[in-house]
Write an enzyme that holds these catalytic residues in place. Structure first.
Site, short mmCIF file in Angstrom:
data_model
loop_
_atom_site.label_atom_id
_atom_site.label_comp_id
_atom_site.label_asym_id
_atom_site.label_seq_id
_atom_site.Cartn_x
_atom_site.Cartn_y
_atom_site.Cartn_z
N HIS A 93 0.83 -1.20 0.00
CA HIS A 93 0.00 0.00 0.00
C HIS A 93 0.87 1.25 0.00
O HIS A 93 0.51 2.25 0.63
CB HIS A 93 -0.97 0.00 1.20
CG HIS A 93 -2.14 -0.93 0.94
ND1 HIS A 93 -3.19 -0.58 0.15
CD2 HIS A 93 -2.38 -2.18 1.37
CE1 HIS A 93 -4.05 -1.60 0.09
NE2 HIS A 93 -3.58 -2.59 0.82
N SER A 130 -2.77 -10.59 -8.47
CA SER A 130 -2.79 -9.73 -9.66
C SER A 130 -3.35 -10.40 -10.91
O SER A 130 -2.82 -10.22 -12.00
CB SER A 130 -1.39 -9.21 -9.99
OG SER A 130 -1.04 -8.29 -9.04
N ASP A 154 1.47 -3.67 -9.61
CA ASP A 154 1.10 -4.98 -10.16
C ASP A 154 1.37 -5.05 -11.66
O ASP A 154 1.94 -6.02 -12.16
CB ASP A 154 -0.40 -5.25 -9.92
CG ASP A 154 -0.73 -5.25 -8.45
OD1 ASP A 154 0.21 -5.25 -7.63
OD2 ASP A 154 -1.93 -5.24 -8.12
C1 GLA Z 1 -3.23 -3.93 -5.10
C2 GLA Z 1 -3.00 -2.78 -6.08
C3 GLA Z 1 -1.52 -2.32 -6.05
C4 GLA Z 1 -1.04 -2.07 -4.63
C5 GLA Z 1 -1.41 -3.23 -3.71
C6 GLA Z 1 -1.11 -2.93 -2.27
O1 GLA Z 1 -2.54 -5.07 -5.53
O2 GLA Z 1 -3.34 -3.15 -7.39
O3 GLA Z 1 -1.38 -1.18 -6.86
O4 GLA Z 1 -1.54 -0.85 -4.14
O5 GLA Z 1 -2.78 -3.57 -3.80
O6 GLA Z 1 0.25 -2.76 -2.08
#
Ligand code: GLA
Length: 383
Positions: free
Chosen positions: A33, A124, A170
């Site tokens: 985050h 992801s 991601d």
């Molecule tokens: C998701 C979002 C990323 C990132 C993470 C937390 O995977 O797609 O961009 O913010 O949460 O680190």
């Protein structure tokens, strides 16, 4: 997988696919985050991912099929597209929308997707399908778009077409992953380097909590907004563009400006997590895996107590890891609210770790998690 995909492509489209592409999923080792707060993150691409078998067609149609879902879609080429409910094909459709709006010529295409990434498990799957589609379009039409540009445009699709205010981590990780390397990415400047991941006698275990994720998108966007509000308050006295520009000392001296205990906790997580990434990099460079593991545990604690994106399921897994002597570090990975934990476990003890964890989790939560070991692999590519 390739043979099955080709066979099914022939069944559905009565011809061979011209090309086949693959995009992996990712785990984030540390730096959670903080991508949308201008910090540094350390993700790597994993072996599960999404495949795409594709051919151009002459009937000006975009056909989206997927082996994982019964729903398919057939659309005439248009100058823009709009999102349709919560269907899986919104992700590739959003990418086509981007190309249409940028007036980059694309012909009709027949597409068959298949993923072996658990969907919505924080590995992801959405970034993977976006980057895969963008890369395939770029390659099929000779556009030669760089992988960084592919990551950026896929993030834009997620932000604007899907409506999640995610950062760049991601899409970047699944586009630019490298075998046996972690990516150390500065999410503000997009400077990056590959760090060798020597885990010695340890291995990276991924544990899917199998918790059905609800409200993830809205909670995620809520955290995004909270960080913006905390930053706004701190900016009254601190010259910062992002929360991650602020040092712990400056934060300690100015945190009263925030004047809201919840927002203060959010900012404290972000700023402390950003320094944990530094510690983790040092630990990896010194080959000190115990230190690296401790930083992972500290990150989880902060995500649980300060950022409040963990939950009983993820905490149960991490608590078990702490009691298992040959596990030296663990934390939730990705957005949270369910999803996966990563753990560093001694290779020789995996046979004990797995059944003990599964039975402990099932006793407390009532259903089983999924435990697997993944290789660290390459980013998006043609097969
Ligand atoms: C998701 C979002 C990323 C990132 C993470 C937390 O995977 O797609 O961009 O913010 O949460 O680190």
């Amino acid at each position: 997988m390739r043979d099955e995909l080709v066979k099914e492509f022939r069944n559905r489209f009565h011809k061979d696919p011209e090309r086949i592409f693959f995009c992996p999923g990712r785990v984030n080792l540390i730096g959670e985050h903080i991508d949308y707060n201008g910090g540094r993150v350390m993700p790597c691409a994993i072996s599960p991912g999404v495949w795409l078998a594709v051919s151009k067609n002459i009937n000006k149609t975009l056909s989206f099929h997927c082996l994982n879902f019964p729903e398919s879609a057939e659309l005439h080429l248009q100058t823009s597209y709009s999102r349709s409910g919560a269907e899986w094909f919104n992700y590739p459709l959003g990418v086509f929308d981007h190309f249409a709006e940028s007036e980059m010529p694309v012909s009709g295409m027949d597409m068959l997707f298949y993923g072996n990434l658990p969907i919505g498990a924080g590995l992801s799957s959405s970034a993977s399908i976006e980057v895969l589609t963008a890369f395939a379009i770029s390659e099929m039409f000779g556009m030669n778009i760089s992988k960084i540009e592919i990551a950026l445009l896929s993030k834009k699709v997620e932000n604007e077409f899907i409506g999640v205010n995610c950062g760049i981590m991601d899409q970047f990780a699944v586009a630019l992953g490298k075998k046996d390397k972690a990516i150390l990415l500065n999410c503000d400047s997009l400077d990056y380097e590959y760090l060798p991941l020597y885990l010695g006698e340890y291995t990276l275990v991924i544990i899917n909590s199998n918790k059905p994720r609800k409200l993830t998108e809205s909670k995620y966007n809520e955290r995004f907004t909270e960080c913006g509000r905390a930053l706004k308050a701190l900016k009254k006295e601190l010259p910062a563009q992002h929360l991650c520009d602020i040092s712990m000392n400056d934060f300690s001296a100015h945190r009263h400006l925030i004047n809201d205990p919840v927002l203060e906790k959010r900012a404290l997580h972000v700023i402390s997590e950003n320094s944990r990434v530094e510690e983790a990099v040092d630990a990896l460079r010194q080959g000190d895996l115990f230190k690296f593991g401790k930083v992972l545990y500290a990150s989880h604690e902060s995500l649980k107590e300060l950022y409040e994106v963990s939950g009983k399921e993820l905490d149960t897994i991490v608590d078990f890891c702490k009691t298992f002597r040959r596990c030296i570090g663990a934390r939730m990975t990705g957005a949270g609210f369910g999803g996966c934990v990563i753990a560093l476990v001694n290779k020789d003890r995996l046979d004990e770790f797995k059944p003990e964890l599964i039975s402990n989790y099932e006793n407390i939560i009532g259903y089983k998690p999924e435990v697997f070991v993944s290789e660290i692999g390459e980013g998006v590519k043609e097969l």
